[in-house]
Design a protein around this motif. Structure first.
Motif, short mmCIF file in Angstrom:
data_model
loop_
_atom_site.label_atom_id
_atom_site.label_comp_id
_atom_site.label_asym_id
_atom_site.label_seq_id
_atom_site.Cartn_x
_atom_site.Cartn_y
_atom_site.Cartn_z
N SER A 14 0.84 -1.19 0.00
CA SER A 14 0.00 0.00 0.00
C SER A 14 0.88 1.24 0.00
O SER A 14 2.06 1.20 0.37
N GLU A 15 0.26 2.36 -0.37
CA GLU A 15 1.04 3.60 -0.45
C GLU A 15 1.60 4.04 0.89
O GLU A 15 2.76 4.44 0.97
N PRO A 16 0.83 3.95 1.99
CA PRO A 16 1.43 4.31 3.29
C PRO A 16 2.60 3.41 3.67
O PRO A 16 3.59 3.88 4.23
N ALA A 17 2.50 2.10 3.35
CA ALA A 17 3.60 1.19 3.67
C ALA A 17 4.84 1.53 2.87
O ALA A 17 5.97 1.49 3.39
N ARG A 21 8.37 2.70 4.39
CA ARG A 21 9.60 2.01 4.02
C ARG A 21 10.63 2.99 3.48
O ARG A 21 11.82 2.91 3.80
N GLY A 22 10.17 3.91 2.66
CA GLY A 22 11.09 4.89 2.09
C GLY A 22 11.69 5.80 3.14
O GLY A 22 12.89 6.11 3.12
N LEU A 23 10.85 6.25 4.08
CA LEU A 23 11.35 7.12 5.16
C LEU A 23 12.33 6.38 6.05
O LEU A 23 13.35 6.94 6.48
N LEU A 26 15.59 6.07 4.17
CA LEU A 26 16.28 7.36 4.16
C LEU A 26 16.94 7.63 5.50
O LEU A 26 18.09 8.10 5.56
N ALA A 27 16.23 7.33 6.60
CA ALA A 27 16.80 7.56 7.93
C ALA A 27 18.03 6.68 8.14
O ALA A 27 19.04 7.14 8.71
N LEU A 28 17.98 5.43 7.70
CA LEU A 28 19.12 4.53 7.86
C LEU A 28 20.32 5.01 7.05
O LEU A 28 21.47 4.97 7.52
N VAL A 29 20.07 5.43 5.82
CA VAL A 29 21.16 5.92 4.96
C VAL A 29 21.79 7.17 5.56
O VAL A 29 23.02 7.31 5.62
N ALA A 289 19.19 -7.24 7.80
CA ALA A 289 18.36 -7.04 8.99
C ALA A 289 17.70 -5.66 8.99
O ALA A 289 16.60 -5.49 9.51
N LEU A 290 18.36 -4.67 8.38
CA LEU A 290 17.88 -3.30 8.44
C LEU A 290 17.07 -2.89 7.22
O LEU A 290 16.06 -2.18 7.34
N VAL A 291 17.49 -3.30 6.01
CA VAL A 291 16.81 -2.83 4.79
C VAL A 291 16.16 -3.94 4.00
O VAL A 291 15.52 -3.68 2.97
N GLY A 292 16.32 -5.20 4.42
CA GLY A 292 15.65 -6.28 3.72
C GLY A 292 16.51 -6.91 2.63
O GLY A 292 17.66 -6.51 2.42
N PRO A 293 15.95 -7.89 1.90
CA PRO A 293 16.73 -8.67 0.93
C PRO A 293 16.83 -8.06 -0.46
O PRO A 293 17.53 -8.62 -1.32
N ASP A 294 16.13 -6.97 -0.72
CA ASP A 294 16.15 -6.36 -2.05
C ASP A 294 17.56 -5.83 -2.34
O ASP A 294 18.02 -4.89 -1.68
#
Length: 352
Positions: A14-17, A21-23, A26-29, A289-294
């Motif tokens: 969904s768009e909120p998800a 995820r994007g935010l 961005l915070a992790l980067v 663990a932080l950003v997933g397998p993509d």
């Protein structure tokens, strides 16, 4: 495995998800970049003698060639910091690629014999040429890393549809022992090789200056670009070779490009700093663990995480043994070894 990738596909969320995820990404980067900036400042300040921040600023803005501290900052500490960041990024991405290729979370250049192959080739290069300049043995490191990678993949069955993670690790360990014995035989029988090789083999950035950067930065840059370019294909092939083909990914081309990238990254990193283990193991684990397998997110983030880890290890090695220093390879092993032990003590070794 297909379900894991499907959950990582933003198109199915969904768009909120997707926004969350994007935010979060961005915070992790930004946090990783902030850590790099902080550790880079500390790397310039900390050494055999402490340098005040004011002097560092003067060296950057009003350089005085007659000032010892300015020369130390410009000619030694700044190039060393840049080299640590490059080598860390290279090892982190090489580890992520090897884990993707083999579907094995234990895969990394040190554990699978790639570093041992580069070391053996460098020792041979010093013996044959009599030279110990990075411009010379860089090419030997590339050749050794390539031969070792091909040998481990063949012995461990990593290019088959279902590779055995334990078999792959055992193949890497066996090859590392053989190559280590070969390297030791050269060093014992040819003392002049040992005199040149021992400073490199400790896995340290001590004494590395700006002359090393041009030789390795191009190779690492090409390897990083290759890794980013094949990230979508790695995602497709993670669901299986047949399904990957239907999505437009060529297994043979992808594995070939990934192998070239690993050789460039691991070979250049090992040639520049010597064998450094566990960074390529730890960074992808933290990244997943932080950003997933993509892999489109994982590969760039692994570069940032590994750069932070190795720079922190290098700074810690200098801080705990002033005015001498502890090799970065020892400190990185102290960081990565507990992670490796935790993995192998699990009831089941997961595949990727």
């Amino acid at each position: 495995m297909p379900e894991t990738i499907a959950r990582a596909d933003p198109a199915q969320e969904s768009e909120p998800a997707v926004r969350r995820r994007g935010l979060r990404l961005l915070a992790l980067v930004l946090a990783a970049i902030g850590a790099i900036v902080v550790f880079s400042v500390l790397s310039v300040l900390i050494g055999s003698r402490a340098i005040e921040p004011r002097v560092v600023w003067e060296a950057l803005t009003a350089f005085d060639a007659t000032h010892d501290a300015h020369l130390t900052i410009r000619l030694l500490r700044l190039p060393r910091t840049a080299l640590v960041l490059l080598v860390g990024a290279a090892l982190g991405v090489a580890g992520a690629l090897m884990q993707a290729m083999t579907r094995n979370p234990l895969a990394e250049p040190g554990l699978l014999g790639v570093n041992a192959g580069a070391s053996a080739a460098v020792a041979t290069g010093v013996l044959v040429t009599g030279l110990a300049r990075v411009e010379v043995y860089l090419w030997f490191a590339f050749a050794g890393a390539a031969v070792a990678a091909v040998a481990v993949y063949a012995l461990g069955g990593a290019l088959q549809h279902a590779s055995n993670p334990v078999r792959l690790v055992l193949a890497g360990a066996a090859l590392s022992v053989v190559l280590g014995s070969y390297t030791s035989a050269i060093l014992v029988n040819f003392p002049h090789v040992f005199d040149s090789f021992r400073f490199w083999d400790t896995g340290s950035f001590q004494g590395r200056d700006g002359t090393v950067l041009p030789s390795v930065s191009v190779a690492i840059a090409v390897g990083l670009l290759l890794a980013v370019a094949i990230a979508p294909d790695l995602n497709a092939l993670a669901m299986g070779a047949e399904l990957g083909r239907t999505l437009g990914a060529s297994p043979r081309r992808t594995w070939l490009l990934a192998g070239i990238a690993v050789v460039l990254l691991a070979g250049a990193a090992t040639a520049a700093a010597g064998p450094i283990g566990f960074i390529g193991l730890t960074a992808p684990i933290v990244g997943r663990a932080l950003v997933g397998p993509d892999h489109r997110r994982l590969i760039p983030f692994c570069a940032l995480v590994a750069a932070v880890l190795l720079l922190a290890a290098d700074i810690l090695g200098r801080a705990v043994a002033v005015p001498s220093e502890l090799q970065a390879s020892i400190v990185s092993a102290a960081i990565g070894a507990p992670v490796f032990i935790w993995l192998v003590r699990r009831r089941r070794v997961p595949t990727l």
